[in-house]
Design an enzyme around this catalytic site. Sequence first.
Site, short mmCIF file in Angstrom:
data_model
loop_
_atom_site.label_atom_id
_atom_site.label_comp_id
_atom_site.label_asym_id
_atom_site.label_seq_id
_atom_site.Cartn_x
_atom_site.Cartn_y
_atom_site.Cartn_z
CG HIS A 264 -47.28 -25.79 -2.71
ND1 HIS A 264 -47.08 -24.46 -3.00
CD2 HIS A 264 -47.21 -25.89 -1.36
CE1 HIS A 264 -46.89 -23.78 -1.88
NE2 HIS A 264 -46.96 -24.63 -0.86
CD GLU A 265 -48.22 -26.43 -7.27
OE1 GLU A 265 -47.37 -27.27 -6.92
OE2 GLU A 265 -48.10 -25.22 -7.10
CD GLU B 112 -42.85 -28.20 -9.25
OE1 GLU B 112 -43.23 -27.35 -8.44
OE2 GLU B 112 -43.64 -28.97 -9.86
CD GLU C 254 -52.05 -22.40 -7.49
OE1 GLU C 254 -51.69 -21.61 -8.39
OE2 GLU C 254 -51.29 -23.22 -6.97
CD GLU D 81 -49.81 -23.04 -3.68
OE1 GLU D 81 -49.19 -21.97 -3.70
OE2 GLU D 81 -49.76 -23.86 -4.61
CG HIS E 3 -39.10 -27.29 -3.63
ND1 HIS E 3 -38.85 -26.72 -4.86
CD2 HIS E 3 -40.44 -27.39 -3.53
CE1 HIS E 3 -40.00 -26.48 -5.47
NE2 HIS E 3 -40.98 -26.88 -4.68
CD GLU F 70 -47.73 -19.83 -6.12
OE1 GLU F 70 -46.58 -20.13 -6.42
OE2 GLU F 70 -48.68 -20.64 -6.23
C1 NOJ Z 1 -45.66 -23.42 -7.34
C2 NOJ Z 1 -45.64 -23.44 -5.85
O1 NOJ Z 1 -46.88 -23.07 -5.34
C3 NOJ Z 1 -44.54 -22.50 -5.38
O2 NOJ Z 1 -44.55 -22.41 -3.98
C4 NOJ Z 1 -43.22 -22.99 -5.90
O3 NOJ Z 1 -42.23 -22.06 -5.57
C5 NOJ Z 1 -43.25 -23.15 -7.42
N1 NOJ Z 1 -44.40 -23.89 -7.84
C6 NOJ Z 1 -42.02 -23.87 -7.94
O4 NOJ Z 1 -42.03 -25.20 -7.55
CA CA Z 2 -49.03 -23.08 -6.47
#
Ligand code: NOJ
Ligand code: CA
Length: 687
Positions: A459-460, A391, A186, A478, A389, A484
Site C-alpha cells: 500500500h502507498e 506499516e 488515492e 493499493e 502487516h 477503506e
Molecule cells: C492505509 C492502508 O491503505 C490501510 O489498508 C491500512 O489499514 C492503514 N494504512 C494502516 O496501516
Molecule cells: Ca491507503
Amino acid sequence: MDKKITIGLLGAGVLVVSALIPVLAGGCSRADAADLALKSPNGQLVLNAGVDPQGRLFYTLADKGTAVIDTSYVSIQAKEGAVGQNCKVRKVSHSSKDETWEQPWGQEAKIRNNYNEMVVELAEEGKDLEKFAVVFRLFDDGLGFRYEIPKQNGLDSITIMDENTQFNIHEDATAWAQPWDHEYYEAYYLPSPVSKLDTVATPLTMKLTDSLYVSLHEANLIDYAEMNLTPEKGTTRLRSYLTPWSTGEKVFAALPLKTPWRTVTVAANPGALALSHVTLNLADPCAIEDTSWIEPGRYVGIWWGMHMEDYTWHSGDKHGATTENAKRYIDFAAANGYSGVLVEGWNEGWDGEWTMNGDKFSFTKAYPDFDLAEVNRYARQKGVRLIGHNETAGASRNYEAQMDSAFALYNRLGMNTVKTGYVNMMLDGKELHGSQYGVRHYRKVVETAARNKIMIVNHEGVMGTGWERTYPNFMAQENMRGQEYDAWSPDGGNLPEHTCTLPFTRALAGPMDFTPGTFNFNNKAHPGTHPQTTLAKQLALAVVIYSPVVMSSDMVENYEGRPELEFLKSCPTNWETTVIPEAAIGEYVTVARKERGGDNWFIGSITNSKSRDAKVKLDFLDKDATYTAKVFKDGFKADYRTNPYPVDIETMQVKAGDELALNLANGGGAAVMIVKNKPAGNPTAKN
Ligand code: NOJ
Ligand code: CA
C-alpha cells in the site's frame, strides 16, 4: 531495405533478426533517417521515427491509418550534456519475436509476447555524451520504447536533470487520470479533455474515438524516477515530468543505462485495453527459479474494525490485534476456506501520532497481548497462514534496517505474506514515493521478500510497472482509492462510477488490493459514510477487480449466517482466461473469468449510479457441456442510496450461446458462478 534473416526457433515462436540497414550505417543524411518505420505484427499499428532538419529525434504512431500520436520529440537532458536534440542516425536494426510465456498467477495463464523491434542508434558528435539509442517495440496491442545510453568518453555515470518524452495526442480526447502529487494515487480518475489535464500520474487512459482507446504508462521502472505527464500550454502535446529528488535531480544513473519503457497501449474498446499485455511483456522475465511457494488466495483481516473505529491499531481497551481476536479470525478463515488472516496493529510503534513517528515501528516485537508465535502455531494447525502487516509511516530506512531479520522470522513462523504500508507523503521525511529514492526502496523490499519466500501486498507505493512478472511474489498494490474510503471518507465513500473506471485506468498498472466484500453498511463513527453500492455489487467486485490475493473487507461477525458469503468464499483468485464482453469507462463493465486448473466460470457485472439491464452472451462456455449457474443479483427495489441489501439468489441451467439477463439496480451489480455439470451417466467423472 529491411532484409530479414531467420536465425532460429525459440519455443513457440520464431526469432527473426534483420541485417543492419547499410544505407544508414556510418552517417546518413537527416532526410534518410526520417523514413525509419516499424509495423506491428498484424500490420495495424505503424510507427515512424526520424530526425528533423534541426537534429531533433521524433516518432509518430498510427492505428489502421488513423493518427494516434503526431510528431513527438524525445530527448534527455543530463548534467553531462543532452541526447536527442542535435543528433544523427548511426545505425538502425530490426528484429522480431514471437513467444508465449506462462504466468504463475494472473488474469490469464499464457501470455503471447509478439513484437517487431527497431533499434535506432544515434550520435551527437564532438560531445562528451555523444552516443545513445532508442529501442522501439511494436506489439499488436501497443508500443513500448526506451532509451539506452552506453558508457562513453570516460563517462560511467550521468545525472539526469530532465527527460523530455512527448506524446502528442492527435485528438483532444477524453482522458482519465489523476494528479501526480495526490497522496498515494488515492484520487478519482476523473474525465477531462487532454489539453486541460493537470500534471498527472500514469496510467493515463484516453478515448480518441468510439473505436480507439489509448493508455500511456511505463514498464519495468527500476532504479529510475517515475514518469508523470503534463500537457504543454493547453495543447494535446503531453510531456514527461520525472518525479524529482528533494535536491532537484531526477535520476543518478550508472552507464550503461536502459531507461524504463514508455508505453502506448492501443485498443478498439475498453475491454481490450484492460486485457492488454504491453506492460507485462516489457517487464523483465521471472527472476525466481522456484515459484511453487507463491500462492494466490483469499483472506480476511483484523482491519475493517479499525477503520470503523470499533478497534484500535494501538494498544489499549479496544486493541484489535489480540491473540484471542486473531484466533477468532483464524477459526472463521478455516471454517470458510480462506487461506489467510491479515492482522494489523500487532507490533510495537502504533501508540501516539504514528504517521509522524515511523522510526518507532518494530517489525519483530509484538504487543504483549499478541503472542506472535502462538497465533502462527494456531493458524498453521488450522491450515491458515497469518499475513503480517508492516506499516512504516514512510520511514523506509527504519524498515530496511529491520526487514531482512523480520522476513526471516516470519518465514520461520510460517507466515508467507506481508502487507506493507507507507502512510506519509514523504519517505524518510524528504523524498517522494515516486522518486528514484522511492523506487529503489520498494524494489529492495520485493527482492528481500523473494529471498525469504515472502509475498508482498503493498500500500502507498510507487505505481506498478510489471514487477510481478519478474518477481511473482509481488502480488498486489493499493495505489488507488480502495474500500477503506467507504469507512471514513468525509465525502461519504467511493462514488459508484469509481469501480467502473478502475479496470481501465489503475488496473493497467497491475493487480489491485481493493478489498471488496463489506456486508454491513452501518457506520457508528462516520454515519454518512458507507459503500456507495448495493450488496450484490460488493460480490461482483470480487470478479471485476483483479488481484491474486483478495481480502474480504468486513469483520467476520458480519459474514456469519449470510448466504451471500457463498459467492465470496467460492470465487477463485487465479484464472486461466478472462473475457470482458462489454464495458464503457465510468459506466459499466462485465467481466467473465475461467478458474485456473478447472472448468468453472465466474462473472461480475457492475454499473455506476444508473440501473442497467446487462445481457451477457455465454459464448465462452464449452460447446459440448451444460452448466449450473448460481446468480447473486440485486433484489426487489434494491438501490445503492436507499435499499442496498436485497440480493436474489437464483439457480438455473445454462449452456454455450445462452444469454444471461442481469438486471442491475442503481449502483448495483450481479455475481454469477457457473459450474460445469458432470456428464450424464457418469456421475463420478471429474468435471
Ligand atoms: C492505509 C492502508 O491503505 C490501510 O489498508 C491500512 O489499514 C492503514 N494504512 C494502516 O496501516
Ligand atoms: Ca491507503
